[in-house]
Scaffold this motif. Structure first.
Motif, mmCIF file in Angstrom:
data_model
loop_
_atom_site.group_PDB
_atom_site.id
_atom_site.type_symbol
_atom_site.label_atom_id
_atom_site.label_comp_id
_atom_site.label_asym_id
_atom_site.label_seq_id
_atom_site.Cartn_x
_atom_site.Cartn_y
_atom_site.Cartn_z
ATOM 1 N N ARG A 45 -0.839 19.861 7.118
ATOM 2 C CA ARG A 45 -2.078 19.259 7.614
ATOM 3 C C ARG A 45 -2.043 17.733 7.512
ATOM 4 O O ARG A 45 -2.537 17.029 8.386
ATOM 5 C CB ARG A 45 -3.266 19.807 6.837
ATOM 6 N N LEU A 46 -1.447 17.214 6.452
ATOM 7 C CA LEU A 46 -1.379 15.765 6.266
ATOM 8 C C LEU A 46 -0.291 15.108 7.099
ATOM 9 O O LEU A 46 -0.506 14.074 7.727
ATOM 10 C CB LEU A 46 -1.144 15.436 4.788
ATOM 11 N N PHE A 47 0.907 15.704 7.103
ATOM 12 C CA PHE A 47 2.064 15.060 7.718
ATOM 13 C C PHE A 47 2.421 15.612 9.091
ATOM 14 O O PHE A 47 3.260 15.045 9.782
ATOM 15 C CB PHE A 47 3.277 15.194 6.791
ATOM 16 N N ARG A 106 -2.032 13.439 10.035
ATOM 17 C CA ARG A 106 -3.292 12.715 9.869
ATOM 18 C C ARG A 106 -3.147 11.419 9.086
ATOM 19 O O ARG A 106 -4.121 10.725 8.865
ATOM 20 C CB ARG A 106 -4.296 13.615 9.140
ATOM 21 N N LEU A 107 -1.941 11.116 8.634
ATOM 22 C CA LEU A 107 -1.740 9.938 7.786
ATOM 23 C C LEU A 107 -1.032 8.827 8.541
ATOM 24 O O LEU A 107 -0.182 9.077 9.384
ATOM 25 C CB LEU A 107 -0.903 10.301 6.561
ATOM 26 N N ILE A 108 -1.382 7.608 8.205
ATOM 27 C CA ILE A 108 -0.697 6.418 8.717
ATOM 28 C C ILE A 108 -0.263 5.602 7.508
ATOM 29 O O ILE A 108 -1.064 5.325 6.614
ATOM 30 C CB ILE A 108 -1.625 5.569 9.613
ATOM 31 N N PHE A 109 1.001 5.243 7.473
ATOM 32 C CA PHE A 109 1.536 4.429 6.388
ATOM 33 C C PHE A 109 1.927 3.076 6.953
ATOM 34 O O PHE A 109 2.579 2.998 7.985
ATOM 35 C CB PHE A 109 2.762 5.102 5.759
ATOM 36 N N ARG A 110 1.560 2.025 6.281
ATOM 37 C CA ARG A 110 1.894 0.661 6.699
ATOM 38 C C ARG A 110 2.941 0.072 5.751
ATOM 39 O O ARG A 110 3.085 0.514 4.614
ATOM 40 C CB ARG A 110 0.647 -0.229 6.682
ATOM 41 N N ASP A 111 3.634 -0.954 6.224
ATOM 42 C CA ASP A 111 4.630 -1.624 5.396
ATOM 43 C C ASP A 111 3.948 -2.312 4.217
ATOM 44 O O ASP A 111 2.832 -2.814 4.332
ATOM 45 C CB ASP A 111 5.387 -2.681 6.210
ATOM 46 N N SER A 112 4.651 -2.343 3.084
ATOM 47 C CA SER A 112 4.144 -3.035 1.896
ATOM 48 C C SER A 112 4.833 -4.388 1.797
ATOM 49 O O SER A 112 6.058 -4.477 1.864
ATOM 50 C CB SER A 112 4.450 -2.226 0.635
ATOM 51 N N ILE A 113 4.030 -5.409 1.620
ATOM 52 C CA ILE A 113 4.568 -6.767 1.566
ATOM 53 C C ILE A 113 4.557 -7.278 0.130
ATOM 54 O O ILE A 113 3.825 -6.771 -0.719
ATOM 55 C CB ILE A 113 3.771 -7.725 2.479
ATOM 56 N N LEU A 114 5.360 -8.282 -0.125
ATOM 57 C CA LEU A 114 5.441 -8.900 -1.445
ATOM 58 C C LEU A 114 4.163 -9.689 -1.692
ATOM 59 O O LEU A 114 3.812 -10.590 -0.929
ATOM 60 C CB LEU A 114 6.666 -9.821 -1.485
ATOM 61 N N SER A 115 3.447 -9.363 -2.766
ATOM 62 C CA SER A 115 2.148 -10.001 -3.000
ATOM 63 C C SER A 115 2.226 -11.238 -3.876
ATOM 64 O O SER A 115 1.315 -12.049 -3.876
ATOM 65 C CB SER A 115 1.183 -8.992 -3.640
#
Length: 124
Positions: free
Chosen positions: A83-85, A100-109
């Motif tokens: 259901r999620l993927f 149902r999921l969207i993943f975005r890139d993680s940037i250096l904070s």
């Protein structure tokens, strides 16, 4: 009723992290697997696809009964994971399950903080 839920977090890297880019050609002595970087800032990133894969694998280890990596495990995901993927049907009569999921890139904070400390390179 449909709604959106945004989940945010901070990933604290306490040891070396390497998510490699696929280098098509590497000369002798060259780095054969460079770190994936943001093309605009040239800072290392964690691609959303890597996060998605890791989270899906951890959920599969928790909820699936089959052994991870087997051909049967791929088609027998727990309904919650499907259901999620999302999932493709086993045969033509079953519907496609849309993820149902969207993943975005993680940037250096903390790039500015590292720069103030004199870091010239953000990778090992």
């Amino acid at each position: 009723m449909l709604s959106k839920l945004k989940i945010e977090g901070i990933i604290k890297v306490e040891s070396g992290l390497h998510i490699g880019d696929s280098g098509e050609f590497a000369a002798i002595g060259a780095v054969d697997s460079p770190v994936i970087k943001d093309p605009l800032t040239n800072l290392p990133i964690i691609p959303g696809s890597s996060l998605k894969g890791k989270i899906r694998t951890l959920l599969a280890k928790t909820y699936n009964n089959d052994s991870i990596g087997s051909k049967e495990a791929i088609n027998n995901d727990d309904p919650r994971i499907k259901r999620l993927f999302g999932a493709t049907p086993k045969d033509e009569n079953e519907p496609i399950i849309i993820g149902r999921l969207i993943f975005r890139d993680s940037i250096l904070s903390n790039a500015k903080e590292l720069e103030q400390l004199g870091a010239e390179n953000y990778t090992e």
